[in-house]
Motif scaffolding. Structure first.
Motif, mmCIF file in Angstrom:
data_model
loop_
_atom_site.group_PDB
_atom_site.id
_atom_site.type_symbol
_atom_site.label_atom_id
_atom_site.label_comp_id
_atom_site.label_asym_id
_atom_site.label_seq_id
_atom_site.Cartn_x
_atom_site.Cartn_y
_atom_site.Cartn_z
ATOM 1 N N VAL A 127 0.047 30.251 42.728
ATOM 2 C CA VAL A 127 1.070 30.257 43.779
ATOM 3 C C VAL A 127 2.262 29.374 43.412
ATOM 4 C CG1 VAL A 127 -0.545 30.774 45.642
ATOM 5 C CG2 VAL A 127 0.003 28.392 45.123
ATOM 6 N N GLN A 128 2.049 28.433 42.485
ATOM 7 C CA GLN A 128 3.163 27.558 42.090
ATOM 8 C C GLN A 128 4.254 28.346 41.371
ATOM 9 O OE1 GLN A 128 3.244 24.408 43.126
ATOM 10 N NE2 GLN A 128 1.246 24.736 44.060
ATOM 11 N N ARG A 149 0.553 30.405 52.478
ATOM 12 C CA ARG A 149 0.863 29.544 53.633
ATOM 13 C C ARG A 149 0.717 30.320 54.939
ATOM 14 N NH1 ARG A 149 4.212 27.513 49.797
ATOM 15 N NH2 ARG A 149 5.847 29.024 50.197
ATOM 16 N N TYR A 174 0.159 14.814 48.413
ATOM 17 C CA TYR A 174 -0.124 15.834 47.418
ATOM 18 C C TYR A 174 -0.222 17.204 48.081
ATOM 19 C CZ TYR A 174 -2.248 17.696 43.186
ATOM 20 O OH TYR A 174 -2.518 18.411 42.055
ATOM 21 N N TYR A 175 -0.912 17.267 49.210
ATOM 22 C CA TYR A 175 -1.096 18.525 49.938
ATOM 23 C C TYR A 175 0.252 19.131 50.325
ATOM 24 C CZ TYR A 175 -3.021 21.710 53.484
ATOM 25 O OH TYR A 175 -3.359 22.817 54.206
ATOM 26 N N ARG A 176 1.073 18.362 50.993
ATOM 27 C CA ARG A 176 2.348 18.905 51.473
ATOM 28 C C ARG A 176 3.266 19.277 50.319
ATOM 29 N NH1 ARG A 176 6.051 17.246 56.596
ATOM 30 N NH2 ARG A 176 4.213 18.156 57.556
ATOM 31 N N LEU A 221 1.516 22.374 48.197
ATOM 32 C CA LEU A 221 1.368 23.603 48.980
ATOM 33 C C LEU A 221 2.637 23.940 49.754
ATOM 34 C CD1 LEU A 221 -2.298 23.114 50.245
ATOM 35 C CD2 LEU A 221 -1.487 24.578 48.390
ATOM 36 N N ARG A 222 3.600 23.048 49.743
ATOM 37 C CA ARG A 222 4.899 23.286 50.379
ATOM 38 C C ARG A 222 4.756 23.689 51.847
ATOM 39 N NH1 ARG A 222 8.912 24.297 46.166
ATOM 40 N NH2 ARG A 222 7.956 24.715 44.162
ATOM 41 N N THR A 223 3.889 22.989 52.552
ATOM 42 C CA THR A 223 3.711 23.281 53.975
ATOM 43 C C THR A 223 4.821 22.668 54.815
ATOM 44 O OG1 THR A 223 2.211 21.395 53.990
ATOM 45 C CG2 THR A 223 1.216 23.579 53.950
ATOM 46 N N GLY A 234 -5.556 16.919 53.491
ATOM 47 C CA GLY A 234 -4.996 16.430 52.237
ATOM 48 C C GLY A 234 -6.018 15.788 51.314
ATOM 49 N N TYR A 259 -8.148 18.385 49.497
ATOM 50 C CA TYR A 259 -7.384 19.103 48.489
ATOM 51 C C TYR A 259 -7.139 18.218 47.269
ATOM 52 C CZ TYR A 259 -3.834 22.343 46.843
ATOM 53 O OH TYR A 259 -3.109 23.233 46.108
ATOM 54 N N TYR A 260 -6.806 16.969 47.525
ATOM 55 C CA TYR A 260 -6.529 16.014 46.446
ATOM 56 C C TYR A 260 -7.750 15.857 45.539
ATOM 57 C CZ TYR A 260 -4.938 11.631 44.287
ATOM 58 O OH TYR A 260 -4.551 10.665 43.386
ATOM 59 N N LEU A 273 -3.140 28.963 55.001
ATOM 60 C CA LEU A 273 -3.008 27.541 55.332
ATOM 61 C C LEU A 273 -2.585 27.322 56.773
ATOM 62 C CD1 LEU A 273 -1.258 26.287 52.074
ATOM 63 C CD2 LEU A 273 -3.690 26.232 52.646
ATOM 64 N N ARG A 274 -1.468 27.970 57.178
ATOM 65 C CA ARG A 274 -0.971 27.680 58.526
ATOM 66 C C ARG A 274 -1.946 28.108 59.605
ATOM 67 N NH1 ARG A 274 4.717 29.090 56.497
ATOM 68 N NH2 ARG A 274 5.403 27.062 55.746
ATOM 69 N N GLU A 315 -2.563 17.630 58.239
ATOM 70 C CA GLU A 315 -2.438 17.474 56.791
ATOM 71 C C GLU A 315 -3.101 16.181 56.317
ATOM 72 O OE1 GLU A 315 1.283 18.597 54.942
ATOM 73 O OE2 GLU A 315 1.818 19.816 56.674
#
Lengths: 195, 195
Positions: B114-115, B125, A167-169, A172-174, B164, B167-168, B129-130, B160
């Motif tokens: 952001v979607q 990101r 779900y995270y990847r 969030l499109r990491t 993850g 976040y989930y 995030l990164r 992740e």
């Protein structure tokens, strides 16, 4: 109450099916963002008010359309006796589903729309997420019985540890959501549960 | 180009700071959903057009307001030599941040906005995030050096797998995001990396 009007009921059901089918067709044709309730109504041959009588929003229609495509609970996971192989099968299917070009945008949109629509969020949890997690939990419980998974773990947490990274990847499109990523996650997951 | 107009530059910076502060104040007072660009402008004492000159959307303003509160990269994780204790500290802070009543709704909204806004997604990101994942990766690499974490793992996947599940559960509201959940996830995570 006895049903003295079978025809309207059947007509309603036909309209409902037509609406759900129209939603799926339009998503494939123009993409979720450009689908409107008006367009779904026109394609289904019903009035817009018919849709709003049954659904509060486009997202709610699309949610039901997806449910109709993938009915209710996902049944049981395969149980070949090899928990790793069985989970891999399911996770690869999840990767394929999340990357399905026809539906990816709609899945993403539903995941955001539920944030602003608590009722839809609860339906998502009750009708999609919890049944999915429960299915994996049952397979893991069987693996515990078979001595393949340690017993001192909370399976409610465990299943979120499995699905969370996907779900995270994805959301969030990491990085790319690939079967290779699924395999790496699974390797870590299985190691956490062994011993 | 030489700068012959220092005053406008300073005034712009003052306006920018006022706008970011106004966004944070309003979020605390009325909640993200009820904050408008108009209200931010009024509170900051600038015209709405000033905001739209610098930001394309409310979400973009709020993103920068959060960044100003939590500047850039989160620096380095503590390194006490105990990787479990150090990660626990960070994860408990994450739980507190995600549950912060002043900002939870805004964090959620940014995650959905952001979607639909690829540029904002890329900033999320690149700037949040990164850097966060990279910080954890560096701490894990040090733990690998110290022989506390196995070397045959892809740390990009590993981080992740750690974040993850948080976040989930938080975004899908499948359960409460508690420090107990953090500890359970961490126990599984550490076991996956040991040996």
């Amino acid at each position: 109450m006895t049903d003295k009007a079978p025809d309207p009921t059947r007509r309603n059901e036909r309209s409902r099916q037509a609406i759900l089918a129209a939603a799926i067709e339009l998503i494939k044709e123009v993409g979720y963002a450009r689908v409107s309730v008006e367009a779904i109504a026109a394609r289904a041959g019903v009035g817009k008010q018919t849709i709003y009588r049954w659904w509060p929003s486009k997202a709610a229609v699309v949610f039901d359309a997806f449910l109709a495509l993938n009915p209710a609970a996902p049944g049981e996971l395969p149980d070949t006796g090899d928990i790793v192989a069985d989970l891999r099968l399911v996770l690869h299917a999840t990767v394929a589903e999340f990357n399905d070009p026809d539906f990816e945008a709609a899945y993403r949109a539903l995941n955001t729309d539920v944030q602003d629509d608590p009722a839809l969020g609860e339906r998502m949890r009750e009708q999609v997420l919890r049944p999915t997690l429960a299915t994996v939990k049952r397979r893991l419980a069987a693996a515990q019985e078979a001595g393949q998974v340690r017993r001192d773990v909370d399976l409610d947490v465990v299943v979120e540890v499995l699905y969370g990274p996907f779900y995270y990847r994805w959301l969030l499109r990491t990085g790319e959501l690939t079967t290779g990523y699924a395999d790496d996650v699974l390797t870590l997951f299985v190691r956490a549960l062994s011993g």
